[in-house]
Write an enzyme that holds these catalytic residues in place. Structure first.
Site, PDB file in Angstrom:
ATOM      1  N   ARG A 113     103.994 -30.460  51.466  1.00  9.73           N
ATOM      2  CA  ARG A 113     102.909 -30.489  52.453  1.00  9.73           C
ATOM      3  C   ARG A 113     102.163 -29.152  52.551  1.00  9.73           C
ATOM      4  O   ARG A 113     101.509 -28.872  53.557  1.00  9.73           O
ATOM      5  CB  ARG A 113     103.427 -30.925  53.821  1.00  9.73           C
ATOM      6  N   LYS A 135      87.920 -26.306  48.427  1.00 11.24           N
ATOM      7  CA  LYS A 135      87.879 -27.648  47.850  1.00 11.24           C
ATOM      8  C   LYS A 135      88.824 -27.701  46.659  1.00 11.24           C
ATOM      9  O   LYS A 135      88.669 -26.939  45.702  1.00 11.24           O
ATOM     10  CB  LYS A 135      86.464 -28.003  47.390  1.00 11.24           C
ATOM     11  N   GLU A 177      75.281 -21.928  38.681  1.00 12.08           N
ATOM     12  CA  GLU A 177      75.714 -22.107  40.073  1.00 12.08           C
ATOM     13  C   GLU A 177      75.199 -20.966  40.941  1.00 12.08           C
ATOM     14  O   GLU A 177      74.862 -21.165  42.112  1.00 12.08           O
ATOM     15  CB  GLU A 177      77.236 -22.198  40.155  1.00 12.08           C
ATOM     16  N   LYS A 211      78.127 -18.233  49.846  1.00 14.24           N
ATOM     17  CA  LYS A 211      79.139 -19.296  49.929  1.00 14.24           C
ATOM     18  C   LYS A 211      80.062 -19.054  51.118  1.00 14.24           C
ATOM     19  O   LYS A 211      80.392 -19.987  51.878  1.00 14.24           O
ATOM     20  CB  LYS A 211      79.936 -19.327  48.626  1.00 14.24           C
ATOM     21  N   GLU A 221      82.259 -29.678  55.089  1.00 13.02           N
ATOM     22  CA  GLU A 221      81.059 -30.315  54.563  1.00 13.02           C
ATOM     23  C   GLU A 221      80.557 -31.471  55.417  1.00 13.02           C
ATOM     24  O   GLU A 221      80.263 -32.558  54.927  1.00 13.02           O
ATOM     25  CB  GLU A 221      81.304 -30.800  53.120  1.00 13.02           C
ATOM     26  N   ARG A 225      77.095 -27.296  54.702  1.00 15.93           N
ATOM     27  CA  ARG A 225      77.705 -27.072  53.390  1.00 15.93           C
ATOM     28  C   ARG A 225      77.179 -28.033  52.327  1.00 15.93           C
ATOM     29  O   ARG A 225      77.291 -27.778  51.122  1.00 15.93           O
ATOM     30  CB  ARG A 225      79.237 -27.168  53.496  1.00 15.93           C
ATOM     31  N   ASN A 229      75.463 -28.645  47.349  1.00 16.91           N
ATOM     32  CA  ASN A 229      75.437 -29.730  46.362  1.00 16.91           C
ATOM     33  C   ASN A 229      74.077 -29.846  45.678  1.00 16.91           C
ATOM     34  O   ASN A 229      73.849 -30.803  44.924  1.00 16.91           O
ATOM     35  CB  ASN A 229      75.792 -31.062  47.030  1.00 16.91           C
ATOM     36  N   HIS A 232      73.672 -31.356  42.215  1.00 12.29           N
ATOM     37  CA  HIS A 232      74.929 -31.975  41.814  1.00 12.29           C
ATOM     38  C   HIS A 232      74.882 -33.503  41.779  1.00 12.29           C
ATOM     39  O   HIS A 232      75.640 -34.116  41.018  1.00 12.29           O
ATOM     40  CB  HIS A 232      76.060 -31.513  42.724  1.00 12.29           C
ATOM     41  N   HIS A 236      76.040 -34.411  38.356  1.00 10.63           N
ATOM     42  CA  HIS A 236      77.336 -35.070  38.130  1.00 10.63           C
ATOM     43  C   HIS A 236      77.160 -36.367  37.345  1.00 10.63           C
ATOM     44  O   HIS A 236      78.028 -36.732  36.538  1.00 10.63           O
ATOM     45  CB  HIS A 236      78.012 -35.367  39.461  1.00 10.63           C
ATOM     46  N   HIS A 249      79.423 -28.081  32.934  1.00 10.77           N
ATOM     47  CA  HIS A 249      79.107 -28.419  34.328  1.00 10.77           C
ATOM     48  C   HIS A 249      77.852 -27.709  34.829  1.00 10.77           C
ATOM     49  O   HIS A 249      76.960 -28.331  35.409  1.00 10.77           O
ATOM     50  CB  HIS A 249      80.293 -28.068  35.226  1.00 10.77           C
TER      51      HIS A 249
END
Length: 337
Positions: A113, A135, A177, A211, A221, A225, A229, A232, A236, A249
């Protein structure tokens, strides 16, 4: 240079310093079991540099590439921690790029955990973006980052010296990025790309500071936030359709941004930067194929998707678009005004 991500009990330092990886014991407790999780593409010199600073270290290496962000590698790493009798007092270090941070972070978040996690990014992309923010995730099939968590590291140690072993294409890939960050939040960062002398340390500092501030305001998010993206949604989809053996990427994000820049003069500036950095042009895509990937994107909400638009340098607009609106943009193309 040291910055702090202020998140109450989950706050942590970001240390940006050349040579910081030579003295990691100043920032984390190495007098315990530490799993150094890395991918096969990370040069041995960097792995050995960290390993020799871990008295009870265990090096766990997985195959290089996005394909390793899967249940099989996730399970393999967990089993190795179990076999080595790791406890809740022990720790995981990620040494590598975004894939390593995602996979190792998800392992750390879920083993017993949650155990301590430290991120030591070795690529431009991870140093300017993915190492900060918490993330962590794996992919399922072609759907990226669909299983994961928000799990903040205890510290992020960024050493630009490790970039010396990166191929130029990987450097340029990661810079996309950072360019994204400049477009949505930091005109000064954007102008660093227009300069003949692109100081990588300054680019990393500007990118991570933006960031950090965004994450502080919106850790999970739910609002602000989402601006990160930018590029993206369509990026993506291109990544999923063509695979990372064709485009990297950051290159896909660069392509995706073109669809969402609603300023002809700014788009021309961006294309000039792409040309200097040898970013490939957008391929002749199949709209239906890209829409299928977009329909399965985790950021969708009941048949619509939040898109990030840039109309002026250094600012953004969040809009909720129907799939029909996204399709219309794809049919229009990335280079149309």
């Amino acid at each position: 240079m040291k910055m702090v991500v202020h998140l109450d009990k989950n706050s942590y330092p970001i240390v940006l310093e050349r040579g910081v990886l030579t003295h990691i014991g100043d920032f984390l407790d190495v007098q315990r079991k530490v799993a150094l999780i890395t991918e096969s593409g990370v040069p041995e010199k960097w792995v050995e540099l960290i390993r020799k600073q871990l008295p009870d270290g265990l090096v766990l290496t997985f195959p290089e590439g996005e394909g390793s962000k899967c249940f099989t590698q996730y399970e393999n790493l967990l089993k190795q921690l179990i076999d080595a009798h790791f406890t809740r007092k022990d720790a995981v270090i990620a040494l590598g790029g975004g894939v390593t941070g995602d996979l190792a972070g998800f392992v750390a978040s879920s083993y017993m955990r949650g155990i301590d996690f430290y991120n030591l990014p070795t690529t431009v992309l991870s140093q300017v973006d993915s190492s900060v923010g918490g993330k962590v995730a794996i992919d399922v099939g072609a759907v990226k980052n669909i299983v994961g968590a928000f799990y903040q590291p205890k510290a992020v140690l960024i050493d630009p010296d490790v970039l010396q072993t990166l191929p130029q294409r990987q450097i340029n890939n990661g810079l996309m990025e950072a360019l994204k960050t400049g477009l949505i939040q930091d005109p000064e960062l954007f102008r660093l790309f227009e300069s003949d002398d692109r100081c990588i340390d300054a680019i990393i500092e500007h990118s991570i500071d933006v960031k950090r501030r965004v994450v502080e305001q919106d850790e999970k998010e739910s609002g602000l936030r989402k601006c990160l993206n930018f590029g993206h949604t369509i990026g993506h989809a291109i990544e999923g359709a063509y695979g990372l053996n064709t485009y990297l990427h950051g290159e896909c994000v660069a392509m995706g941004m073109l669809f969402m820049i609603e300023n002809a003069a700014l788009k021309k500036q961006v294309l000039t930067i792409y040309e200097k950095l040898h970013i490939p042009p957008v391929p002749d895509y199949d709209v239906d194929v890209l829409m299928d990937f977009i329909a399965h994107d985790k950021k969708n909400n009941a048949g619509s998707v939040t898109v990030v638009l840039v109309k002026e340098l250094g600012s953004f607009v969040l809009e909720q678009w129907s799939f029909d609106q996204v399709r219309a943009v794809l049919e229009r193309g990335p280079y149309e005004e």
